[in-house]
Motif scaffolding. Structure first.
Motif, PDB file in Angstrom:
ATOM      1  N   THR A  46      38.677  43.635  37.493  1.00 25.43           N
ATOM      2  CA  THR A  46      38.584  44.052  36.620  1.00 25.43           C
ATOM      3  C   THR A  46      37.660  43.741  35.636  1.00 25.43           C
ATOM      4  N   ASP A  47      37.460  42.504  35.741  1.00 27.23           N
ATOM      5  CA  ASP A  47      36.391  41.855  34.503  1.00 27.23           C
ATOM      6  C   ASP A  47      35.351  41.706  35.264  1.00 27.23           C
ATOM      7  N   GLY A  48      34.973  42.024  36.309  1.00 29.35           N
ATOM      8  CA  GLY A  48      32.950  42.187  36.461  1.00 29.35           C
ATOM      9  C   GLY A  48      32.547  42.564  38.095  1.00 29.35           C
ATOM     10  N   ASP A  90      55.773  42.591  35.855  1.00 24.78           N
ATOM     11  CA  ASP A  90      55.380  44.330  36.376  1.00 24.78           C
ATOM     12  C   ASP A  90      54.087  44.595  34.846  1.00 24.78           C
ATOM     13  N   TRP A  91      54.866  44.662  34.548  1.00 24.43           N
ATOM     14  CA  TRP A  91      54.435  45.645  32.421  1.00 24.43           C
ATOM     15  C   TRP A  91      53.117  44.968  32.595  1.00 24.43           C
ATOM     16  N   ASN A  95      49.318  46.589  32.857  1.00 24.80           N
ATOM     17  CA  ASN A  95      48.481  46.819  31.543  1.00 24.80           C
ATOM     18  C   ASN A  95      47.236  45.972  31.411  1.00 24.80           C
ATOM     19  N   SER A  96      47.005  45.107  32.583  1.00 21.09           N
ATOM     20  CA  SER A  96      45.182  44.407  32.886  1.00 21.09           C
ATOM     21  C   SER A  96      44.863  45.618  33.621  1.00 21.09           C
ATOM     22  N   LYS A  97      45.133  46.377  34.101  1.00 20.11           N
ATOM     23  CA  LYS A  97      43.871  47.378  35.034  1.00 20.11           C
ATOM     24  C   LYS A  97      42.964  47.718  33.841  1.00 20.11           C
ATOM     25  N   ASP A 120      47.277  45.547  45.978  1.00 21.12           N
ATOM     26  CA  ASP A 120      47.958  45.428  45.265  1.00 21.12           C
ATOM     27  C   ASP A 120      49.335  46.154  44.645  1.00 21.12           C
ATOM     28  N   LEU A 121      49.741  45.862  43.978  1.00 15.55           N
ATOM     29  CA  LEU A 121      51.356  46.832  43.324  1.00 15.55           C
ATOM     30  C   LEU A 121      50.487  48.073  42.729  1.00 15.55           C
ATOM     31  N   PHE A 122      49.096  47.333  41.996  1.00 14.92           N
ATOM     32  CA  PHE A 122      48.615  48.636  41.501  1.00 14.92           C
ATOM     33  C   PHE A 122      47.544  48.819  41.694  1.00 14.92           C
TER      34      PHE A 122
END
Length: 411
Positions: A46-48, A90-91, A95-97, A120-122
Motif C-alpha cells: 500500500t505504500d510502495g 476491521d474498519w 480504510n488503510s487500502k 487478506d481480509l480486504f
C-alpha cells in the motif's frame, strides 16, 4: 524483445504484520523465484514498490528491540468489549487500502506476465492489474481471515459472515488460480463456493538464494563459542501455540546426560519473559542461548550451525498451516524433529525425512532429541534426505514453475 516481469502484491503497508514476518518471507520468496525466472519482479504494498530483496526485511521497524507488553494499554483494553476492538481493527484495515496504489501510478516498460496477490481480509489491486495487463491473477492463501480468527477465539458476531462473503469469497472467485498452503485450507476454500478446478495446494517452500546446504555459519559458531557443542535449535516467534516451554522442558530432561548439548532459541515475542523465567527455574542459564530477534537474511547462518532443528506446537488441534521453518531447516540440510500434526505425517516420512513426536508430549520430544544426539548414522541419513528434498522440490521456483505450467505462462 521486452523485458518480462511479474507483480507480487502484499495488501498491507511495509511496516505492518509485526509478529507475522512469515507472511513477508513467503511473499518475498515467491517474488525472488519470479526474479530468477524472468530476471525481474516487484513486490508492491500500500505504500510502495520494492525489490524482493527489500521485502525480505519487512516489516520495517525500529530494530531488534525486545517486545514487552504495555500494562497501561492492556488495562484500558480490558474495559472495552473485545468485539468493539475487533470491529475497529476491521474498519481501520479497510480504510488503510488506498483507492489507487503506488504501482498503479508507476510506469512499467517491462512485459507483465503474471500478477500474484497474497490473500487478506480486504484485497489489493490484483484483479485491476491483471485486467490491465491481460494476464492471469494468482491468489496465495496462507489463511482465510475470518475463519482463522475464529479458530483463535476472535468473534465477529454480526459482521463476520458478511465480511467473508462480501470481501474474502468475492476476491477468491475473481482469481484465476488459488494456491493454498495445505489440503485443509483448500477444502475450506472450496466449501465457500469457490470452483475446485482453480484451487491447488502449494506447500511452503524456501528462497533458495538464502537457504541452501552451502550456507556457512562459522561466524555464529565463533560469536557464541559453540565449537565442540551440539546445537539443538529453534527459530520463530515466542507465542503460546508454539509451545516453547515444551522445548525447554524436554531439553531439561536430557541435558545432564549430554553435556555437549546446547539449546538455542532464536526470536522474540510476548512469551519471552515466561521462557526466561522457566530457564532460570530449571537452572539452564548456561545451557540455553536466547539470541533475540535476528534479521531474516542472517537466519540461514544460524540454521547452518544447528545439529538438530526443531519445529514445535503445543497442540495438533487446528494445525492447518504449513511450517515455513521446517522447509528452511531441510533446505539447509538439517536433521529435523517436528510434531505429528496437520499434514506433516502425510508429507514427510517419519525416520526417513525427519523425526515426528507426539504433539504436546514433552517426554516424546525429549526422546527424539536424545535419539539424534546418540545415533550419528540416523542424523546423517536425515541430513542427506533433507538435501535431496531441497534439490527436487524445496524451492519456491519449483512451485512457481508449476503455476506457470497450469496457466500456460512461458518461463
Amino acid at each position: 524483445m521486452n523485458k518480462r516481469t511479474a507483480i507480487f502484491i502484499v495488501p498491507r503497508a511495509s511496516t505492518e504484520w509485526k509478529g507475522n514476518e512469515a507472511g513477508w518471507i513467503t511473499a518475498s520468496g515467491w517474488a525472488a523465484a519470479g526474479e530468477e525466472l524472468w530476471d525481474n519482479a516487484v513486490v508492491t504494498t500500500t505504500d510502495g514498490v520494492f525489490k524482493p530483496s527489500e521485502s525480505r526485511l519487512f516489516p520495517i521497524s525500529e530494530g531488534n528491540k525486545s517486545i514487552s507488553p504495555n500494562s497501561l494499554k492492556q488495562n484500558i483494553r480490558k474495559l472495552i468489549p473485545e468485539f468493539f476492538i475487533t470491529a475497529y481493527k476491521d474498519w481501520r484495515l479497510k480504510n488503510s487500502k488506498p483507492a489507487k496504489w503506488p504501482i498503479e501510478d508507476q510506469e512499467n516498460n517491462a512485459e507483465v506476465v503474471l500478477v500474484w496477490e497474497r490473500h487478506d481480509l480486504f484485497s489489493g489491486p490484483g484483479r485491476r492489474l491483471a485486467n490491465k495487463h491481460k494476464v492471469p491473477l494468482v491468489t496465495s492463501v496462507e489463511a482465510l481471515a475470518v475463519w482463522e480468527a475464529e479458530k483463535w477465539g476472535v468473534k465477529r458476531p454480526f459482521w463476520g459472515k458478511w465480511l467473508e462473503d462480501k470481501f474474502e469469497v468475492k476476491a477468491l472467485n475473481e482469481s484465476d488460480l488459488i494456491c493454498c498452503v495445505s489440503e485443509e485450507l483448500k477444502d475450506k476454500v472450496v466449501s465457500l463456493g469457490v470452483s475446485p478446478k482453480k484451487v491447488i495446494v502449494t506447500p511452503n517452500r524456501v528462497d533458495s538464494s538464502l537457504f541452501n546446504p552451502y550456507v556457512n555459519g562459522t561466524n555464529i559458531t565463533k560469536e557464541y563459542k559453540l565449537t565442540g557443542k551440539k546445537v539443538i535449535g529453534w527459530i520463530g516467534s515466542f507465542r503460546d501455540f508454539h509451545g516453547i516451554d515444551h522445548i525447554v522442558e524436554a531439553f531439561n530432561l536430557i541435558e545432564k546426560e549430554h553435556p555437549e548439548a546446547i539449546l538455542m532459541l532464536i526470536g522474540d515475542g510476548n512469551q519471552m519473559r515466561e521462557i526466561q523465567d522457566l530457564i532460570q527455574l530449571r537452572k539452564l542459564e548456561n545451557k540455553v542461548i536466547l539470541t533475540g530477534k535476528q534479521k531474516f537474511t542472517e537466519i540461514p547462518q544460524f540454521v547452518s550451525i544447528f545439529d538438530i532443528a526443531l519445529v514445535s506446537a503445543r497442540t495438533a488441534e487446528g494445525f492447518h498451516y504449513s511450517p515455513l521453518k521446517l522447509r528452511e531447516y531441510k533446505a539447509t540440510g538439517k536433521a529435523v524433529i517436528a510434531p505429528r500434526a496437520g499434514e506433516l505425517p502425510k508429507l514427510f516420512r517419519d525416520g526417513e525425512d525427519l523425526l515426528l513426536y507426539d504433539t504436546g508430549n514433552i517426554k516424546d520430544l525429549a526422546k527424539q532429541m536424545e535419539k539424534l544426539l546418540m545415533d550419528a548414522d540416523l542424523k546423517t541419513k536425515l541430513e542427506e534426505n533433507s538435501k535431496e528434498w531441497f534439490e527436487k522440490e524445496g524451492a519456491w521456483i519449483h512451485e512457481l514453475k508449476r503455476v506457470c505450467d497450469i496457466l500456460k505462462i512461458q518461463h
